[in-house]
Design a protein around this motif. Structure first.
Motif, short mmCIF file in Angstrom:
data_model
loop_
_atom_site.label_atom_id
_atom_site.label_comp_id
_atom_site.label_asym_id
_atom_site.label_seq_id
_atom_site.Cartn_x
_atom_site.Cartn_y
_atom_site.Cartn_z
N LEU A 21 84.43 28.28 -57.52
CA LEU A 21 85.48 27.47 -58.12
C LEU A 21 86.77 27.54 -57.31
O LEU A 21 87.38 26.51 -57.02
N ILE A 22 87.17 28.74 -56.94
CA ILE A 22 88.41 28.90 -56.17
C ILE A 22 88.29 28.20 -54.82
O ILE A 22 89.21 27.48 -54.39
N CYS A 23 87.17 28.38 -54.13
CA CYS A 23 86.97 27.73 -52.83
C CYS A 23 87.00 26.21 -52.96
O CYS A 23 87.59 25.51 -52.13
N CYS A 24 86.37 25.68 -54.00
CA CYS A 24 86.32 24.22 -54.18
C CYS A 24 87.69 23.66 -54.54
O CYS A 24 88.07 22.59 -54.08
N VAL A 25 88.45 24.39 -55.35
CA VAL A 25 89.81 23.94 -55.69
C VAL A 25 90.68 23.94 -54.44
O VAL A 25 91.41 22.97 -54.17
N LEU A 26 90.62 24.99 -53.65
CA LEU A 26 91.40 25.06 -52.41
C LEU A 26 90.99 23.96 -51.44
O LEU A 26 91.84 23.32 -50.80
N PHE A 27 89.69 23.71 -51.33
CA PHE A 27 89.20 22.64 -50.45
C PHE A 27 89.73 21.29 -50.91
O PHE A 27 90.16 20.47 -50.09
N SER A 28 89.74 21.05 -52.22
CA SER A 28 90.25 19.79 -52.74
C SER A 28 91.75 19.65 -52.49
O SER A 28 92.23 18.56 -52.16
N ILE A 29 92.48 20.73 -52.63
CA ILE A 29 93.93 20.69 -52.40
C ILE A 29 94.24 20.43 -50.93
O ILE A 29 95.08 19.59 -50.61
N PHE A 30 93.55 21.16 -50.03
CA PHE A 30 93.84 21.01 -48.61
C PHE A 30 93.41 19.66 -48.05
O PHE A 30 93.94 19.23 -47.02
N THR A 31 92.49 18.99 -48.69
CA THR A 31 92.08 17.66 -48.23
C THR A 31 92.77 16.55 -49.03
O THR A 31 92.39 15.39 -48.94
N PHE A 32 93.75 16.93 -49.83
CA PHE A 32 94.51 15.98 -50.65
C PHE A 32 93.62 15.17 -51.57
O PHE A 32 93.84 13.98 -51.78
N GLY A 33 92.60 15.79 -52.13
CA GLY A 33 91.72 15.15 -53.10
C GLY A 33 90.54 14.40 -52.51
O GLY A 33 89.62 14.04 -53.23
N ILE A 34 90.57 14.14 -51.21
CA ILE A 34 89.48 13.40 -50.59
C ILE A 34 88.19 14.22 -50.63
O ILE A 34 87.10 13.68 -50.77
N GLY A 35 88.31 15.52 -50.52
CA GLY A 35 87.13 16.39 -50.53
C GLY A 35 86.65 16.77 -51.92
O GLY A 35 85.68 17.52 -52.05
N PHE A 36 87.31 16.25 -52.98
CA PHE A 36 86.90 16.62 -54.33
C PHE A 36 85.44 16.32 -54.63
O PHE A 36 84.75 17.16 -55.20
N PRO A 37 84.92 15.13 -54.29
CA PRO A 37 83.51 14.87 -54.59
C PRO A 37 82.56 15.88 -53.94
O PRO A 37 81.59 16.32 -54.56
N PHE A 38 82.86 16.25 -52.72
CA PHE A 38 82.02 17.24 -52.03
C PHE A 38 82.13 18.61 -52.70
O PHE A 38 81.13 19.30 -52.88
N LEU A 43 79.88 22.79 -56.48
CA LEU A 43 79.92 23.52 -57.76
C LEU A 43 78.66 23.27 -58.58
O LEU A 43 78.07 24.19 -59.15
N LEU A 44 78.24 22.01 -58.64
CA LEU A 44 77.04 21.68 -59.42
C LEU A 44 75.79 22.32 -58.81
O LEU A 44 74.93 22.83 -59.54
N LYS A 45 75.69 22.30 -57.50
CA LYS A 45 74.53 22.91 -56.85
C LYS A 45 74.49 24.41 -57.12
O LYS A 45 73.43 24.97 -57.41
N GLY A 46 75.64 25.06 -57.06
CA GLY A 46 75.69 26.49 -57.37
C GLY A 46 75.36 26.79 -58.82
O GLY A 46 74.66 27.76 -59.12
N LYS A 47 75.83 25.94 -59.71
CA LYS A 47 75.57 26.14 -61.14
C LYS A 47 74.08 26.00 -61.44
O LYS A 47 73.48 26.85 -62.11
N TYR A 48 73.48 24.93 -60.97
CA TYR A 48 72.08 24.67 -61.31
C TYR A 48 71.11 25.54 -60.53
O TYR A 48 69.99 25.76 -60.97
N LYS A 49 71.53 26.06 -59.38
CA LYS A 49 70.67 26.96 -58.62
C LYS A 49 70.42 28.26 -59.39
O LYS A 49 69.37 28.87 -59.27
N HIS A 50 71.38 28.63 -60.22
CA HIS A 50 71.26 29.88 -60.99
C HIS A 50 70.95 29.63 -62.46
O HIS A 50 71.16 30.51 -63.29
N THR A 51 70.46 28.45 -62.80
CA THR A 51 70.15 28.14 -64.19
C THR A 51 68.64 28.00 -64.37
O THR A 51 67.97 27.34 -63.59
#
Length: 133
Positions: A21-38, A43-51
């Motif tokens: 979560l922290i890495c994805c939030v930082l990635f989204s901030i540093f890319t000015f929101g363009i990297g949010f979908p990625f 996040l979804l891949k990590g969540k479902y990989k452990h479900t």
């Protein structure tokens, strides 16, 4: 292959989830929101990989570029319909997520069968958030 004696649940660590979560939030901030979908797809891949669902491992095979394409489509329809399409975006987003969740490599269900109306879905999601918070 059945794991965990056929039970379901999340078998990941909270620290892993928090780090993602922290890495994805930082990635989204540093890319000015363009990297949010990625970041969201990661996040979804990590969540479902452990479900586990009924002792079977879930996977997510969506891609960030697919989500960017959907964002552009939704934005265009949002503008064309004078903001009315906003009620249908959550349903389309849930269809996209459902389409890409797999159990042992097989789809959970046919994503076209998700036919909840948008207002009802928003109510259920809001009620669920109240119950789980």
């Amino acid at each position: 292959m059945v794991e965990n004696q056929g039970k379901g649940g999340f078998d990941g660590k909270v620290s892993q989830r928090f780090f993602y979560l922290i890495c994805c939030v930082l990635f989204s901030i540093f890319t000015f929101g363009i990297g949010f979908p990625f970041a969201y797809v990661i996040l979804l891949k990590g969540k479902y990989k452990h479900t586990l669902y009924d002792g079977r491992r879930l996977t997510f095979d969506g891609a960030g570029l697919q989500l960017i394409g959907l964002f552009f489509k939704w934005f265009g329809l949002f503008i064309i319909t004078c903001y009315f399409y906003i009620f249908f975006i959550p349903k389309d987003f849930m269809k996209w997520k459902t389409k890409h969740i797999k159990v042992n490599g097989l789809p959970i269900l046919n994503y076209d069968t998700f036919n909840a109306n948008a207002v009802g879905m928003l109510f259920v999601l809001g009620f669920w958030n109240i119950l789980t918070s």
